[in-house]
Structure formats: structure tokens, C-alpha cells
Design an enzyme around this catalytic site. Sequence first.
Site, PDB file in Angstrom:
ATOM      1  N   GLY A  11       0.776  -1.236   0.000  1.00 20.69           N
ATOM      2  CA  GLY A  11       0.000   0.000   0.000  1.00 20.69           C
ATOM      3  C   GLY A  11       0.806   1.284   0.000  1.00 20.69           C
ATOM      4  N   ASN A  13       1.633   3.023  -2.651  1.00 17.11           N
ATOM      5  CA  ASN A  13       0.947   3.963  -3.560  1.00 17.11           C
ATOM      6  C   ASN A  13      -0.291   4.549  -2.884  1.00 17.11           C
ATOM      7  OD1 ASN A  13       2.168   4.249  -6.371  1.00 17.11           O
ATOM      8  ND2 ASN A  13       2.321   2.043  -6.023  1.00 17.11           N
ATOM      9  N   ARG A  64     -14.577 -16.374  -9.667  1.00 15.97           N
ATOM     10  CA  ARG A  64     -14.069 -15.001  -9.798  1.00 15.97           C
ATOM     11  C   ARG A  64     -15.209 -14.038 -10.128  1.00 15.97           C
ATOM     12  NH1 ARG A  64      -9.247 -13.338 -10.664  1.00 15.97           N
ATOM     13  NH2 ARG A  64      -8.494 -15.403 -11.221  1.00 15.97           N
ATOM     14  N   ARG A  90      -5.110  -9.110  -8.428  1.00 19.97           N
ATOM     15  CA  ARG A  90      -6.092 -10.088  -8.892  1.00 19.97           C
ATOM     16  C   ARG A  90      -6.584  -9.649 -10.248  1.00 19.97           C
ATOM     17  NH1 ARG A  90      -9.506 -13.890  -6.140  1.00 19.97           N
ATOM     18  NH2 ARG A  90     -11.441 -13.492  -7.230  1.00 19.97           N
ATOM     19  N   LEU A  92      -9.116  -8.861 -12.911  1.00 25.57           N
ATOM     20  CA  LEU A  92     -10.533  -8.487 -12.808  1.00 25.57           C
ATOM     21  C   LEU A  92     -11.321  -9.093 -13.968  1.00 25.57           C
ATOM     22  CD1 LEU A  92      -9.970  -4.776 -11.854  1.00 25.57           C
ATOM     23  CD2 LEU A  92     -11.139  -6.458 -10.420  1.00 25.57           C
ATOM     24  N   HIS A 108       1.350   0.581 -13.307  1.00 26.48           N
ATOM     25  CA  HIS A 108       2.178  -0.589 -13.639  1.00 26.48           C
ATOM     26  C   HIS A 108       3.645  -0.155 -13.658  1.00 26.48           C
ATOM     27  CE1 HIS A 108       3.064  -4.530 -15.187  1.00 26.48           C
ATOM     28  NE2 HIS A 108       3.842  -3.976 -16.099  1.00 26.48           N
ATOM     29  N   THR A 140      -8.515  -1.601 -19.239  1.00 27.47           N
ATOM     30  CA  THR A 140      -9.384  -2.234 -20.232  1.00 27.47           C
ATOM     31  C   THR A 140      -9.242  -3.742 -20.046  1.00 27.47           C
ATOM     32  OG1 THR A 140      -7.591  -2.287 -21.827  1.00 27.47           O
ATOM     33  CG2 THR A 140      -9.052  -0.367 -21.902  1.00 27.47           C
ATOM     34  N   ASP A 144      -2.836  -4.766 -18.244  1.00 25.01           N
ATOM     35  CA  ASP A 144      -1.752  -3.760 -18.264  1.00 25.01           C
ATOM     36  C   ASP A 144      -1.610  -3.082 -19.622  1.00 25.01           C
ATOM     37  OD1 ASP A 144      -1.120  -4.416 -15.631  1.00 25.01           O
ATOM     38  OD2 ASP A 144       0.329  -5.930 -16.226  1.00 25.01           O
TER      39      ASP A 144
HETATM   40  C1  GRF Z   1       3.624  -1.290  -7.429  1.00 26.29           C
HETATM   41  O1  GRF Z   1       4.908  -1.543  -7.934  1.00 26.29           O
HETATM   42  C2  GRF Z   1       2.644  -1.130  -8.546  1.00 26.29           C
HETATM   43  O2  GRF Z   1       3.205  -0.551  -9.693  1.00 26.29           O
HETATM   44  C3  GRF Z   1       2.245  -2.554  -8.842  1.00 26.29           C
HETATM   45  O3  GRF Z   1       2.193  -3.164  -7.583  1.00 26.29           O
HETATM   46  C4  GRF Z   1       3.055  -2.488  -6.680  1.00 26.29           C
HETATM   47  C5  GRF Z   1       2.220  -2.074  -5.502  1.00 26.29           C
HETATM   48  O4  GRF Z   1       2.982  -1.510  -4.468  1.00 26.29           O
HETATM   49  N1  GRF Z   1       0.996  -2.590  -9.561  1.00 26.29           N
HETATM   50  P1  GRF Z   1       2.258  -0.818  -3.217  1.00 26.29           P
HETATM   51  O5  GRF Z   1       1.321  -1.873  -2.627  1.00 26.29           O
HETATM   52  O6  GRF Z   1       1.524   0.372  -3.724  1.00 26.29           O
HETATM   53  O7  GRF Z   1       3.364  -0.464  -2.279  1.00 26.29           O
END
Ligand code: GRF
Length: 215
Positions: A11, A13, A64, A90, A92, A108, A140, A144
Site C-alpha cells: 500500500g 501507492n 471469480r 487479482r 478483474l 504498472h 481495459t 496492463d
Molecule cells: C507497485 O509496484 C505497482 O506498480 C504494482 O504493484 C506495486 C504495488 O505496491 N501494480 P504498493 O502496494 O503500492 O506499495
Amino acid sequence: MNIVVLISGRGSNLEAIIKGYEEGKIKGKILAVISNKKDAKGLETAKKHNIPSYFINPKDFKTREDYDGHLAEFIKQKNPDLIVLAGYMRILSDLFIETFENKLINIHPSLIPSFQGLKAQKQALDYGSLLTGCTVHFVTKDLDNGPIIIQAVVPIKPEDTEETLSKRILSYEHRIYPQAIKWISEGRVTVNDRRVIVKDAEYGHIPVNPKLEDF
Ligand code: GRF
């Protein structure tokens, strides 16, 4: 602009996005943080910041599609303007993606379309790329691979390991993700097929690695 964030782990980000809201750079609020993993560190982070956080257990659903159907209903009740995938590990289902078309974004850790899928940083290193980076894009049905909102180019050094490179990329993820959300919240982002335009953004910076010396 009110958002729901989906996570599966660390987490970091999410934290960067929370900061963007708390500092008042992004207006609105984070309505909920939802994880498919019980022990996701990001759930704790959300709690610390008084954001409603939920673990929805995949084991409680047969397929799913069942899980994603429930998730979609749960999210709809919150009535968000945008759904943000932040390390949501996961795949989607198509129905979920259709339900939230143009309202679903992801980050990504590569310059897509290069190095899609898992372990993007290792893929870039193993390939011998000298530049990689990170991308915020609309989601989409193609994994990715949706329309690109912003990309940051990150150089690869000869001494890099997967860890050092991931760290360098992550520091840019933490900048481009809140930035993209802010732009969307300001109504500056338009999508024409694959091409995204951010109104009044400055385009055109060119990085080269290694540095040019003679030309
Ligand atoms: C990041 O590298 C993001 O680009 C990828 O998963 C990772 C998540 O990291 N999709 P965090 O959980 O936000 O630390």
C-alpha cells in the site's frame, strides 16, 4: 473527487494518494480501501487515516465472477467517481471492467506496452533495457494495456538489482499516481480511443540514458 482504492499488499501507492488528499492537493475523499488479502499492510494504513477499510475474502465466493460481482455492488453503494487499483494483484473479470469503464485506473511498474504482467522490473533488467519506468493507465480488458495517462521514465544502472530498480521506480510511482488522480479530478483528462490528453499539461521532456556526450 471521491475514490475507492483496491489493494492487495504493502500500500505504498495508497499512502502517496492519501497524502495527496490530506495535503489538499486532490479535492474530495477516499471513500473506502478494499483488499482481497486480510493481512495487507495498506488496510492498516487506511485505518490510521480514518478511511473505511474492508477485507473481502475470495474464499467466500465460488467463482471469480461471483467475487467481482459482489465487489462491484459493494463499490457502487459507495458511489465513487473513480476506482483506483494500487497493487491489486487479482485479475478483474470482464464484467467488472465493463461496469466501471473509464472510471478505473491502474499503475504498472514499466513503460507499457513493454514488460506487462508480473515482475516488470525484473523483466526490464533481464532484457537489458537502459530505460524503464512506470505508467498510469485506464483499465481495459487487455491486462496492463489501457490508454496511458502519464508515464515516468526511470534509468537502469549497470549495478542495479531488482530491488534497487524497483525502489527507484516506486519513488516515481508515488508521484505520477496522485498526479494522474488530481488531473482526472480537475476534469482535464480526455480519452480518444487509445490517446489520452491532459489539458494544459506540459508535454515533451526527453530522457536519454547513458547521458549524451558528443551529440
Ligand atoms: C507497485 O509496484 C505497482 O506498480 C504494482 O504493484 C506495486 C504495488 O505496491 N501494480 P504498493 O502496494 O503500492 O506499495
